[in-house]
Write a protein that holds these residues in place. Structure first.
Motif, PDB file in Angstrom:
ATOM      1  N   ASN A 109      38.900  36.012  43.232  1.00 50.46           N
ATOM      2  CA  ASN A 109      40.196  36.626  42.936  1.00 50.46           C
ATOM      3  C   ASN A 109      40.095  37.844  42.022  1.00 50.46           C
ATOM      4  OD1 ASN A 109      42.892  36.566  41.036  1.00 50.46           O
ATOM      5  ND2 ASN A 109      43.332  36.084  43.178  1.00 50.46           N
ATOM      6  N   PRO A 110      39.387  37.752  40.876  1.00 56.59           N
ATOM      7  CA  PRO A 110      39.335  38.937  40.007  1.00 56.59           C
ATOM      8  C   PRO A 110      38.611  40.126  40.633  1.00 56.59           C
ATOM      9  CG  PRO A 110      37.898  37.189  39.168  1.00 56.59           C
ATOM     10  CD  PRO A 110      38.736  36.583  40.234  1.00 56.59           C
ATOM     11  N   VAL A 111      37.505  39.876  41.342  1.00 59.88           N
ATOM     12  CA  VAL A 111      36.775  40.983  41.943  1.00 59.88           C
ATOM     13  C   VAL A 111      37.578  41.590  43.093  1.00 59.88           C
ATOM     14  CG1 VAL A 111      34.669  41.647  43.150  1.00 59.88           C
ATOM     15  CG2 VAL A 111      34.544  40.060  41.244  1.00 59.88           C
ATOM     16  N   SER A 112      38.298  40.737  43.833  1.00 59.03           N
ATOM     17  CA  SER A 112      39.142  41.244  44.915  1.00 59.03           C
ATOM     18  C   SER A 112      40.226  42.157  44.377  1.00 59.03           C
ATOM     19  CB  SER A 112      39.774  40.076  45.680  1.00 59.03           C
ATOM     20  OG  SER A 112      38.790  39.291  46.299  1.00 59.03           O
ATOM     21  N   LYS A 113      40.813  41.786  43.250  1.00 59.82           N
ATOM     22  CA  LYS A 113      41.852  42.624  42.660  1.00 59.82           C
ATOM     23  C   LYS A 113      41.276  43.948  42.157  1.00 59.82           C
ATOM     24  CE  LYS A 113      45.064  38.948  41.349  1.00 59.82           C
ATOM     25  NZ  LYS A 113      45.743  38.223  40.248  1.00 59.82           N
TER      26      LYS A 113
END
Length: 567
Positions: A395-399
């Motif tokens: 989730n954080p890297v995708s954002k």
């Protein structure tokens, strides 16, 4: 509102604040048949079957195409052994409850029903795909009412059944609505307008006639509203795409794959069929000059936008290399309807390699354009591994990646075109950024980080007898292994190599040269790349440390992003 005034960006589209119209009342009578129309006669079932068989018989490839489509990808791969102690789905009692509830309220998919009748499908095995709601419009409305009222106290048995098993369809958060109602919506059993109206009316009834500013009362309402809005958006975007593409001479079509909206383009009316498959974050338009150039050389050319990218739908599913490969396979069978010259860039190259290895009868020859995937000389013992269920970095890297695409993607794209940076024009930049605002894009990116290391390129090429041409841009910032094409050529008997003074996207950076390479390669025929297998000692012991999975490709992009942000 006319189509031209609707923005291409979903973010800008939402700002318009367009209202959802109330559903139309049921018809009380059917209109009369126009007097100048001959009603004809309803054919007998036998006549109908005979006419369908006659149409199929006109295509010499029909049996071959259908045979390939009936083979699931996973069944053709070496599987990792499961622990003997692991409980089967038949022993898992909560899943038995889902099956019992499904038999009472839901119809199986046609494929599952057919396989069961043929003895290939066990009723106690895991349900795959969407559900088909019984009872027509009335049944769909009843299930929708129960779905929206999730966890609300009730004495109705059908509502209780929905409540009890909704979590079984929520293995991916928010996925339950499309899984349950996707087929009903596709068949017109229930309309998107009806779903939206009922969902918003339910929320208003709970909040004194107004919608709450704090969100929806249940995640099921949120899933219904979000999915319907997304489906409507991609249909609107399709209509606008067709108008825009026709002005440039392209034929843009929409194809429903497993109920999802997939966009593609085509040019040329005769000659061998060519299918072009893009890389990560791209779309069919990335082959803008290959479509036209190859069509002018006498080919029927198709370019496909994979599910999760471009102007194709981005549903809440698990994205894997096999999902994309099966999509390409089905497109060949259902749209092209004959074996193709298959060409792919980056992850699209790895996807096309899978198709060639698992369903070789569909691929007359294969072209790899700076393909992703590793080369492993000795791959014995390797098995296919299913994606992980979760990842702390997804989730954080995708954002982070999404934010970058929306703000600074021009720097990365320019790096991928080191010799012709002018090809990174305003249109290409805008289209990359446009797609980053589409509904569902974060789900696509999160899935990428759940993939495990796939089987190597040469595993699939060893199972493909056709010609393979590996076109490689020598200045690729995402792929450091300049020897990969040579490794493929040394390990596989049917691979020839062409190098270009280009970056990661040689087909778009130097389209004329790539079109010529493909044309000459196809016209030379089987002799163009057949050779005796001869492996030098250094190649036999060579290692391929380049990115292999989609996640590793993205990680390489993030390294470049970090460098850009520092500079």
């Amino acid at each position: 509102m006319d189509m031209e005034s609707i923005p291409d960006s979903y973010k800008d589209y939402l700002r318009l604040g367009l209202r959802t119209l109330a559903p139309l009342p049921p018809a009380t009578s059917l209109p009369q048949m126009p007097k100048d129309v001959d009603a004809g006669a309803l054919p007998e079932y036998g006549d109908f079957v005979a006419s369908v068989d006659a149409i199929r018989g006109e295509n010499q490839w029909w049996e071959t195409l259908r045979a390939a489509q009936e083979q699931p990808g996973e069944s053709l791969l070496p599987q990792a052994a499961s622990p003997a102690s692991a409980p089967s789905s038949a022993q898992y009692s909560p899943f038995k409850g889902v099956l019992k509830w499904r038999d009472e309220y839901i119809l199986e998919s046609p494929d599952a029903s057919l396989l069961k009748k043929q003895g290939y499908y066990d009723a106690e095995e895991e349900v795959v795909g969407e559900y088909f709601i019984k009872g027509g419009a009335t049944g769909a409305s009843n299930v929708l009412d129960g779905y929206l009222r999730f966890l609300e106290p009730t004495n109705r048995d059908d509502y209780k059944a929905v409540y009890e098993h909704i979590w079984e369809m929520e293995k991916k958060p928010g996925a339950s609505f499309r899984k349950l109602f996707g087929s009903a919506l596709a068949l017109g059993t229930i309309s998107r307008r009806r779903v939206m109206f009922e969902a918003l009316q339910y929320e208003k009834d709970r909040n004194g006639g107004r919608l709450s500013p704090f969100g929806y009362s249940t995640f099921t309402v949120g899933a219904a509203v979000g999915d319907v809005k997304a489906m409507e958006w991609f249909d609107i975007l399709q209509k606008k795409s067709e108008m825009q593409a026709s002005q440039k001479g392209f034929n843009v079509g929409a194809w429903r794959w497993r109920g999802y909206h997939i966009q593609y383009a085509s040019m040329g009316n005769e000659g061998p069929a060519v299918l072009l498959v893009h890389g990560f974050g791209a779309f069919w338009d990335h082959f803008r000059d290959n479509l036209r150039g190859l069509a002018e050389k006498g080919y029927r050319v198709f370019a496909l936008t994979l599910i999760g990218f471009g102007r194709s739908e981005k549903p809440n599913v698990t994205y894997t290399e096999l999902l994309w490969a099966e999509l390409v396979r089905d497109f060949i069978v259902e749209v092209v309807q004959e074996p193709v010259v298959l060409a792919g860039n980056s992850i699209g190259g790895f996807t096309t390699t899978i198709v060639s290895g698992l369903w070789p009868s569909l691929v007359s020859s294969l072209v790899l354009l700076n393909t992703a995937g590793k080369v492993i000389p000795d791959y014995k013992g390797l098995t296919y591994k299913k994606p992980r269920e979760s990842s702390p970095i997804a989730n954080p890297v995708s954002k982070l990646l999404l934010f970058y695409l929306q703000t600074s993607s021009d720097k990365l794209l320019t790096r991928c075109y080191p010799k012709q940076p002018s090809r990174v024009d305003k249109w290409l930049l805008n289209e990359v950024k446009r797609g980053s605002f589409d509904p569902g894009n974060t789900k696509v990116l999160e899935s990428i980080f759940l993939l495990r290391a796939p089987l190597p390129l040469n595993f699939f090429l060893d199972r493909y007898d056709g010609n393979v041409l590996a076109i490689q841009g020598k200045h690729d910032p995402l792929q450091k292994n300049a020897r990969r094409p040579e490794m493929l050529q040394a390990l596989c008997t049917n691979v020839s190599v062409k190098y270009l003074d280009a970056g990661h996207c040689p087909h778009d950076e130097f389209p004329d040269e790539v079109n010529t390479f493909i044309d000459e390669f196809v016209k030379r025929g089987p002799e163009s790349s057949k050779r005796d297998r001869s492996i030098s000692p250094d190649m036999a012991n060579a290692t391929d440390d380049d990115p292999a999975t989609a996640a590793e490709i993205v990680e390489e992009e993030i390294k470049l992003i970090t460098e850009d942000l520092k500079s």
